[in-house]
Design a protein around this motif. Structure first.
Motif, PDB file in Angstrom:
ATOM      1  N   LEU A  50      47.819  45.055  -1.273  1.00  0.00           N
ATOM      2  CA  LEU A  50      46.667  44.739  -2.119  1.00  0.00           C
ATOM      3  C   LEU A  50      46.671  43.262  -2.519  1.00  0.00           C
ATOM      4  CD1 LEU A  50      46.518  47.946  -4.355  1.00  0.00           C
ATOM      5  CD2 LEU A  50      45.164  47.389  -2.331  1.00  0.00           C
ATOM      6  N   TYR A  59      45.234  41.267   0.456  1.00  0.00           N
ATOM      7  CA  TYR A  59      43.774  41.242   0.581  1.00  0.00           C
ATOM      8  C   TYR A  59      43.123  40.431  -0.538  1.00  0.00           C
ATOM      9  CZ  TYR A  59      44.087  44.733   4.265  1.00  0.00           C
ATOM     10  OH  TYR A  59      44.368  45.394   5.430  1.00  0.00           O
ATOM     11  N   TYR A  70      37.074  43.661  -0.615  1.00  0.00           N
ATOM     12  CA  TYR A  70      37.968  43.607  -1.773  1.00  0.00           C
ATOM     13  C   TYR A  70      37.338  42.789  -2.897  1.00  0.00           C
ATOM     14  CZ  TYR A  70      42.394  43.323  -4.342  1.00  0.00           C
ATOM     15  OH  TYR A  70      43.369  43.428  -5.297  1.00  0.00           O
ATOM     16  N   GLN A 102      36.304  43.783  -6.626  1.00  0.00           N
ATOM     17  CA  GLN A 102      36.830  42.967  -7.716  1.00  0.00           C
ATOM     18  C   GLN A 102      35.725  42.586  -8.695  1.00  0.00           C
ATOM     19  OE1 GLN A 102      40.213  41.241  -8.340  1.00  0.00           O
ATOM     20  NE2 GLN A 102      39.012  41.392 -10.208  1.00  0.00           N
ATOM     21  N   SER A 130      45.161  45.016  -9.318  1.00  0.00           N
ATOM     22  CA  SER A 130      45.753  45.677  -8.155  1.00  0.00           C
ATOM     23  C   SER A 130      46.237  47.079  -8.513  1.00  0.00           C
ATOM     24  CB  SER A 130      46.913  44.841  -7.595  1.00  0.00           C
ATOM     25  OG  SER A 130      47.946  44.711  -8.545  1.00  0.00           O
ATOM     26  N   PHE A 136      43.079  49.190  -8.406  1.00  0.00           N
ATOM     27  CA  PHE A 136      42.703  49.403  -7.006  1.00  0.00           C
ATOM     28  C   PHE A 136      43.650  50.408  -6.343  1.00  0.00           C
ATOM     29  CE2 PHE A 136      40.561  45.001  -6.563  1.00  0.00           C
ATOM     30  CZ  PHE A 136      39.364  45.540  -6.992  1.00  0.00           C
ATOM     31  N   PHE A 161      40.107  44.918   4.551  1.00  0.00           N
ATOM     32  CA  PHE A 161      40.287  45.954   3.546  1.00  0.00           C
ATOM     33  C   PHE A 161      39.482  47.205   3.884  1.00  0.00           C
ATOM     34  CE2 PHE A 161      39.602  47.673  -0.851  1.00  0.00           C
ATOM     35  CZ  PHE A 161      40.931  47.963  -1.108  1.00  0.00           C
TER      36      PHE A 161
END
Length: 446
Positions: A44, A47, A55, A59, A79, A82, A134
């Protein structure tokens, strides 16, 4: 009499052969599955640093939500969120596919379904090996989540064995396969990620190719060695998938409707016991999986663990689990399982408190030792005499639903309130499955 003895000996030899094959099949599957565990935080971060378009879009959504609810800016926690969402997506797909896979195995046999799911896993690892974005990584997780039915199918195969002693031995071997897989797999993933970096490739490419190789070897071994264990009379009399809502509706799953509506359903007491154990299993895994998933992110951020250090941490956990399962867990008497599970959950409360409050690696590893004891002492409830694939599929699906909700809830609390609050709040919540276990024990006594 000699004919009877010969039949018993043949049955014992067949059961021993099946147990050995299942051990290898499940070990190969778990080795491929666990390679990614120490790499996920680094993947993560990778990316995020490469400014991948998908990604970055996610975000921006996270940043919008953070501003809307007034959460302080902590980029390092993104992260974690995610990771929780990705873990929840994988488990949600398992939730949808596990009961269907189990029911189909009751109708068509264990071996064909195991071959089919292994082929699906091979395709998912192939996507991971060639992924450079991703979105491709997400596709790999989606395919893997849909096809990850090998554990429930292997459990159903062991439950098919005619001798109770063989079934108990088979379940113990499944536990050992888990211990070995989760001990060796993460360490191998970290080691080959380092080697991949030195060759100039993306660091996760070699672990992905290794996972593909494990899956291909698994498929070949199943094709050549695994016999069909589902008796023909049970296969023919099976009702198939039945009403799809029984297999996909959470309410129907908690009520084990797909089992109770068969031509030869279990007794009322058996159904009540299944429902209570299913609820206990769900609540336990909901809490446990959330903290389990955020563990690697905590060590990555608090102690700056590298992928290799993460692998060594999982190796430590696996060794402790193997010792517990080889000693304490295998000696649990048949009537003492609820008491053992209760003790395991009680142990997890101080384990996660120590991990959440740990200010040095020594304190962390003390918590991990308690965590390993608790995890290795909680076993999946056994299946019923009939519809084993359906029962195991439903239990696996309830576990997948818990694992779908647990990581996203835990990572959200981690993201909002921080690691300590996340671990302390969830540790206190283990009183819920403990209360349910007391209810289950009273029902058993009645």
């Amino acid at each position: 009499m000699s004919a009877v003895n010969k039949s018993v000996e043949d049955g014992a030899a067949f059961s021993s052969k099946v147990i050995r094959i299942v051990f290898v099949v499940l070990l190969l599957d778990l080795l491929g599955f666990t390679l990614i565990l120490p790499l996920l935080p680094s993947i993560l971060d990778h990316y995020a640093q490469t400014e991948d378009g998908v990604y970055q879009s996610l975000q921006s959504v996270v940043d919008w939500f953070r501003q809307a609810v007034g959460i302080p800016l902590e980029k390092k926690y993104n992260s974690v969120l995610f990771g929780g969402l990705i873990g929840s997506l994988f488990s949600l797909l398992q939730f949808l596919s596990s009961p269907v896979t189990g029911a189909l195995s009751d109708r068509h046999g264990r071996r064909p379904l195991l071959i089919l799911t292994t082929l699906g896993l091979m395709s998912s690892y192939a996507v991971w090996a060639v992924s450079r974005s991703f979105s491709m990584f997400l596709l790999f997780r989606v395919i893997g989540g849909i096809c990850k039915g090998n554990v429930s199918l292997c459990t159903a195969i062991v439950a098919d064995l005619p001798c109770p002693k063989a079934r108990n031995r088979g379940m113990a071997m499944i536990g050992i396969a888990f211990s070995v897989g989760f001990t060796v797999g993460p360490l191998m993933g970290a080691y080959f990620a380092i080697g991949s970096r030195t060759t100039g490739n993306v660091f996760y490419q070699t672990p992905a190719l290794l996972a593909l190789a494990f899956s291909a070897a698994d498929l070949l071994f199943i094709w050549l060695m695994l016999p069909e264990t589902l008796p023909k009379d049970i296969k023919v009399s099976s009702s198939g998938c039945g009403d799809s809502s029984d297999l996909l509706s959470p309410l129907s799953l908690f009520h084990f409707a797909a089992v109770s509506r068969t031509k030869d359903p279990p007794s009322r007491d058996r159904m009540q016991a299944l429902r209570v154990l299913g609820l206990v299993y769900f609540c336990y895994l909901f809490l446990f999986s959330g903290l389990e998933f955020t563990l690697s992110f905590l060590t990555h951020q608090r102690f700056q663990f590298t992928s290799m250090q993460q692998g060594k941490m999982f190796f430590f956990i696996g060794v402790i689990m193997a010792l517990i399962q080889g000693g304490y867990a295998r000696r649990i008497k048949p009537g003492s399982h609820i008491k053992a599970v209760r003790m395991a959950i009680i142990t997890l409360i101080p384990a996660f408190i120590l991990i959440g409050l740990s200010w040095n690696v020594t304190m962390l590893y003390i918590g991990l030792a308690l965590y390993s004891f608790g995890e290795s002492s909680v076993n999946l409830p056994p299946g019923s005499a009939h519809q084993k694939g359906t029962v195991m599929g439903i239990l696996r699906s309830l576990g997948a639903l818990a694992r779908a909700l647990g990581p996203v809830v835990s990572s959200s609390v981690y993201w909002i309130a921080g690691a300590q609050a996340c671990f302390l709040i969830t540790s206190a919540s283990f009183v819920i499955p403990l209360t349910l276990l007391n209810i289950a024990r009273r029902l058993k006594e009645e």
